[in-house]
Design an enzyme around this catalytic site. Structure first.
Site, short mmCIF file in Angstrom:
data_model
loop_
_atom_site.label_atom_id
_atom_site.label_comp_id
_atom_site.label_asym_id
_atom_site.label_seq_id
_atom_site.Cartn_x
_atom_site.Cartn_y
_atom_site.Cartn_z
N TYR A 47 87.77 57.65 59.64
CA TYR A 47 87.63 56.20 59.44
C TYR A 47 88.20 55.47 60.65
CZ TYR A 47 87.84 51.60 57.21
OH TYR A 47 87.69 50.27 56.93
N SER A 49 88.41 46.92 61.93
CA SER A 49 89.54 47.14 61.01
C SER A 49 90.83 47.05 61.83
CB SER A 49 89.42 48.55 60.41
OG SER A 49 90.64 48.96 59.83
#
Ligand code: NAI
Length: 242
Positions: free
Chosen positions: A138, A125
């Site tokens: 996350y 990400s």
């Protein structure tokens, strides 16, 4: 036997586009997911359970005898500060995003070593590169994915195995929509306004499409990327360039 690709989390979003692009390129594609899709052969498998992942990949190998590409993509999102992240949230996100990738990579490596080659692409990400607020666990999980790409690349280069990670920015998938819905429910913000804001946050003025990420993953797995390993490939409409 033709080329074989395993995608995790291939029933939705980025993974589903990855399945489509590899099928189009003539691969036999297997999807490991907790939900099914009719786009390819799916093996129901919870990535948080290492034994299930091992069983699924052993079954694929028994059928195909080879694995050319692994796209370790399954992941979940969770939005909270460190204080608001309960132990159960920590374990759930890390088990899905990190242990799941570990299980898949570890299980395909013996076959790739025996073949003297293979390509692994992980979905990290932009949060492997920058911090974002309310994203403690996350963000941590995606930083771990970036680390896994590097260390796997170094340990297995001698076997002709390449490992890279893609770092997508904001991409229009069910995961993104769920995250926005949750944010709106929490804050009372208006959904259309939040989507417009998200688009404006990106220098290109829009969020990304899953097929754009799938195209990069397909390239990284291909021989065109034969000298690329251990890298983090940003695909974020310019977000992290700011
Ligand atoms: P998505 O929610 O549309 O798809 C995720 C897939 O993973 C689903 O098919 C789901 O069933 C599967 N999955 C979830 N938990 C699983 C488990 N325990 N075992 C097996 N399968 C499981 O999400 P999206 O957006 O396509 O995300 C794919 C990857 O891309 C994730 O790793 C996510 O963190 C990453 N990513 C997504 C971004 C975005 O903005 N959408 C941005 C950057 C990275």
């Amino acid at each position: 036997m033709g080329r074989v690709c395993i995608v995790t989390g291939g029933s939705s979003g980025i993974g589903r586009s990855v399945v489509e692009v590899f099928i189009e390129d003539g691969y036999r594609v297997f999807n490991l997911d907790i939900t099914a899709t009719d786009a390819c052969e799916t093996i129901r498998c919870d990535m948080t359970r290492v034994a299930e992942v091992e069983r699924a990949i052993a079954g694929i190998l028994a059928t195909t005898g080879r694995i050319d590409v692994l796209v370790a993509n399954a992941g979940i999102h969770f939005s909270a500060t460190i204080e608001d992240t309960a132990e159960a949230d920590f374990d759930r996100v890390f088990a899905t995003n990190v242990k799941g990738a570990y299980a898949a990579i570890r299980t395909v490596l013996p076959a790739m070593k025996a073949q003297h080659g293979g390509a692994i692409v992980l979905t990290a990400s932009d949060q492997a590169l920058v911090g974002k607020s309310n994203s403690f666990i996350y963000n941590l999980s995606k930083s771990a994915i970036a680390s896994m790409a590097r260390t796997t690349a170094l340990d297995y280069a001698q076997y002709g195995i390449r490992a890279n990670a893609v770092c997508p920015g904001t991409i229009d998938t069910p995961l993104y929509h769920k995250a926005i819905d949750a944010y709106c429910a929490r804050s009372g913000a208006e959904e259309a306004a939040v989507h417009a804001e998200e688009a404006q946050l990106q220098p290109l003025g829009r969020i990304g499409r899953p097929e754009e990420v799938a195209a990069l993953i397909h390239f990284l797995a291909s021989d065109k990327a034969s000298f690329i390993t251990g890298s983090l490939q940003v695909i974020d409409g310019g977000y992290t360039a700011r």
